[in-house]
Write an enzyme that holds these catalytic residues in place. Structure first.
Site, mmCIF file in Angstrom:
data_model
loop_
_atom_site.group_PDB
_atom_site.id
_atom_site.type_symbol
_atom_site.label_atom_id
_atom_site.label_comp_id
_atom_site.label_asym_id
_atom_site.label_seq_id
_atom_site.Cartn_x
_atom_site.Cartn_y
_atom_site.Cartn_z
ATOM 1 N N ASN A 161 -4.434 16.459 -2.833
ATOM 2 C CA ASN A 161 -3.373 17.260 -3.413
ATOM 3 C C ASN A 161 -2.548 16.418 -4.388
ATOM 4 O OD1 ASN A 161 -1.616 19.452 -3.844
ATOM 5 N ND2 ASN A 161 -1.795 20.096 -1.707
ATOM 6 N N HIS A 217 0.787 -8.881 -0.703
ATOM 7 C CA HIS A 217 1.307 -10.172 -1.150
ATOM 8 C C HIS A 217 1.799 -10.951 0.067
ATOM 9 C CE1 HIS A 217 1.394 -8.343 -5.160
ATOM 10 N NE2 HIS A 217 2.023 -7.327 -4.600
ATOM 11 N N THR A 254 -0.344 1.166 9.601
ATOM 12 C CA THR A 254 -0.436 -0.282 9.407
ATOM 13 C C THR A 254 -1.616 -0.903 10.135
ATOM 14 O OG1 THR A 254 1.035 -0.685 11.277
ATOM 15 C CG2 THR A 254 2.064 -0.469 9.100
ATOM 16 N N ARG A 267 1.452 5.699 15.483
ATOM 17 C CA ARG A 267 0.950 5.491 16.836
ATOM 18 C C ARG A 267 0.182 6.732 17.277
ATOM 19 N NH1 ARG A 267 1.830 0.419 16.557
ATOM 20 N NH2 ARG A 267 3.845 -0.435 17.085
#
Length: 199
Positions: A87, A117, A178, A193
């Site tokens: 989308n 980085h 993550t 989670r």
């Protein structure tokens, strides 16, 4: 003979690379021109749109639909499977490979971000004396992202470098992924989670 020491090869191997390397900049400028051409086409021109996606991306199925505007770094390192829909407002920073499977839904504003980085400024920013002319003043690496078949990423989901999202998993809007997620689950939050299995 392939130059395995090029900045693009370093980038794709996950090594530090110079994002202002002339060859990488040329690939990025090409991608921006193709993305602009795609956005300028009427939504009814399916053949024209697919021709541009074929030129832009590493691999794309004929029935993929991407709603502009969207953004890619290079395009060449992205693969998208059949039946997938992106989308409006999606960002795919493909400094490493991005593989999106079949029948995937990416809601508005999803970002797949392969570049990263060093956290410490002393490691991230090159001292002026150590910078080559025209080179980037910061250190960059990248890690691939895989979104397996049948996933749904809600609006505004961010996916970080090195993440794989397992098949048929749903990630709730606004989540930040993550770490890799298994198949057939619902994941929510920042960081995302697993909250339950999906039947």
């Amino acid at each position: 003979m392939t130059d395995t020491h090029s900045e693009r090869d370093r980038m794709l191997r996950g090594e530090p690379y110079d994002s202002r390397d002339p060859a990488l900049l040329a690939l990025a400028h090409r991608a921006r021109a193709l993305v602009a051409s795609y956005a300028a086409l009427p939504s009814t021109d399916a053949a024209g749109r697919h021709a541009i996606l074929t030129a832009l991306l590493g691999a794309v199925a004929p029935d993929v639909w991407i709603e502009p505007p969207f953004f890619v770094d290079y395009g060449a390192h992205i693969e998208i499977g059949a039946g997938t829909f992106l989308n409006t407002g999606c960002i795919l920073l493909d400094s490493a490979a991005i593989r999106i499977g079949r029948d995937v839904l990416l809601a508005p504003g999803v970002q797949l971000l392969t570049a990263t980085h060093p956290l410490a400024a002393s490691e991230r920013i090159r001292p002026p004396a150590a910078r080559a002319a025209g080179a980037a003043p910061y250190v960059t690496r990248a890690a691939p992202i895989t979104i397996e078949d049948g996933c749904w990423l809600g609006a505004g989901v961010l996916v970080m470098p090195g993440v794989t999202i397992g098949a048929r998993t749903t990630v709730a809007a606004g989540s930040v992924v993550t770490a890799s997620l298994p198949a057939d689950v619902l994941a929510v939050g920042t960081p995302a989670r697993v909250v339950r299995a999906l039947g």
